[in-house]
Design a protein around this motif. Sequence first.
Motif, PDB file in Angstrom:
ATOM      1  N   UNK A  48      -1.370   1.198 -17.081  1.00  0.00           N
ATOM      2  CA  UNK A  48      -0.302   1.522 -16.128  1.00  0.00           C
ATOM      3  C   UNK A  48      -0.822   2.429 -15.021  1.00  0.00           C
ATOM      4  N   UNK A  49      -1.634   3.396 -15.374  1.00  0.00           N
ATOM      5  CA  UNK A  49      -2.213   4.310 -14.386  1.00  0.00           C
ATOM      6  C   UNK A  49      -3.120   3.544 -13.426  1.00  0.00           C
ATOM      7  N   UNK A  50      -3.885   2.607 -13.973  1.00  0.00           N
ATOM      8  CA  UNK A  50      -4.768   1.784 -13.149  1.00  0.00           C
ATOM      9  C   UNK A  50      -3.953   0.980 -12.133  1.00  0.00           C
ATOM     10  N   UNK A  51      -2.841   0.405 -12.571  1.00  0.00           N
ATOM     11  CA  UNK A  51      -1.972  -0.365 -11.672  1.00  0.00           C
ATOM     12  C   UNK A  51      -1.412   0.539 -10.581  1.00  0.00           C
ATOM     13  N   UNK A  52      -0.979   1.722 -10.972  1.00  0.00           N
ATOM     14  CA  UNK A  52      -0.440   2.671  -9.989  1.00  0.00           C
ATOM     15  C   UNK A  52      -1.512   3.046  -8.971  1.00  0.00           C
ATOM     16  N   UNK A  53      -2.731   3.302  -9.452  1.00  0.00           N
ATOM     17  CA  UNK A  53      -3.828   3.641  -8.532  1.00  0.00           C
ATOM     18  C   UNK A  53      -4.128   2.490  -7.580  1.00  0.00           C
ATOM     19  N   UNK A  54      -4.176   1.278  -8.102  1.00  0.00           N
ATOM     20  CA  UNK A  54      -4.463   0.115  -7.248  1.00  0.00           C
ATOM     21  C   UNK A  54      -3.374  -0.065  -6.197  1.00  0.00           C
ATOM     22  N   UNK A  58      -3.977   0.176  -2.245  1.00  0.00           N
ATOM     23  CA  UNK A  58      -3.632  -0.983  -1.425  1.00  0.00           C
ATOM     24  C   UNK A  58      -2.643  -0.612  -0.318  1.00  0.00           C
ATOM     25  N   UNK A  59      -1.794   0.354  -0.594  1.00  0.00           N
ATOM     26  CA  UNK A  59      -0.777   0.709   0.401  1.00  0.00           C
ATOM     27  C   UNK A  59      -1.198   1.869   1.287  1.00  0.00           C
ATOM     28  N   UNK A  60      -2.334   2.476   0.993  1.00  0.00           N
ATOM     29  CA  UNK A  60      -2.801   3.610   1.810  1.00  0.00           C
ATOM     30  C   UNK A  60      -3.417   3.066   3.095  1.00  0.00           C
ATOM     31  N   UNK A  61      -2.975   3.628   4.183  1.00  0.00           N
ATOM     32  CA  UNK A  61      -3.511   3.202   5.476  1.00  0.00           C
ATOM     33  C   UNK A  61      -4.617   4.169   5.879  1.00  0.00           C
ATOM     34  N   UNK A  62      -5.721   3.631   6.288  1.00  0.00           N
ATOM     35  CA  UNK A  62      -6.828   4.453   6.748  1.00  0.00           C
ATOM     36  C   UNK A  62      -6.805   4.464   8.277  1.00  0.00           C
ATOM     37  N   UNK A  63      -6.891   5.636   8.845  1.00  0.00           N
ATOM     38  CA  UNK A  63      -6.913   5.746  10.317  1.00  0.00           C
ATOM     39  C   UNK A  63      -8.319   5.760  10.802  1.00  0.00           C
TER      40      UNK A  63
END
Length: 63
Positions: A48-54, A58-63
Amino acid sequence: MATNVNSEENNDATFNTLVGSVITETESVQDTLGTINDDLTTVEYLNNFKVILRRGIATTKCD
């Protein structure tokens, strides 16, 4: 007659020893199953933690 009484006592003692062994083994199996259950719960939490991390990566935007 005394031989029969002694034989019955020996049979009772043997039976009690066997029952005690079965109880001990049953408790051992229960302990092992408890450990396996704890391990599976840990694996579930880690997955579950792995899924949350992924999802977070995936949703983190890099500037």
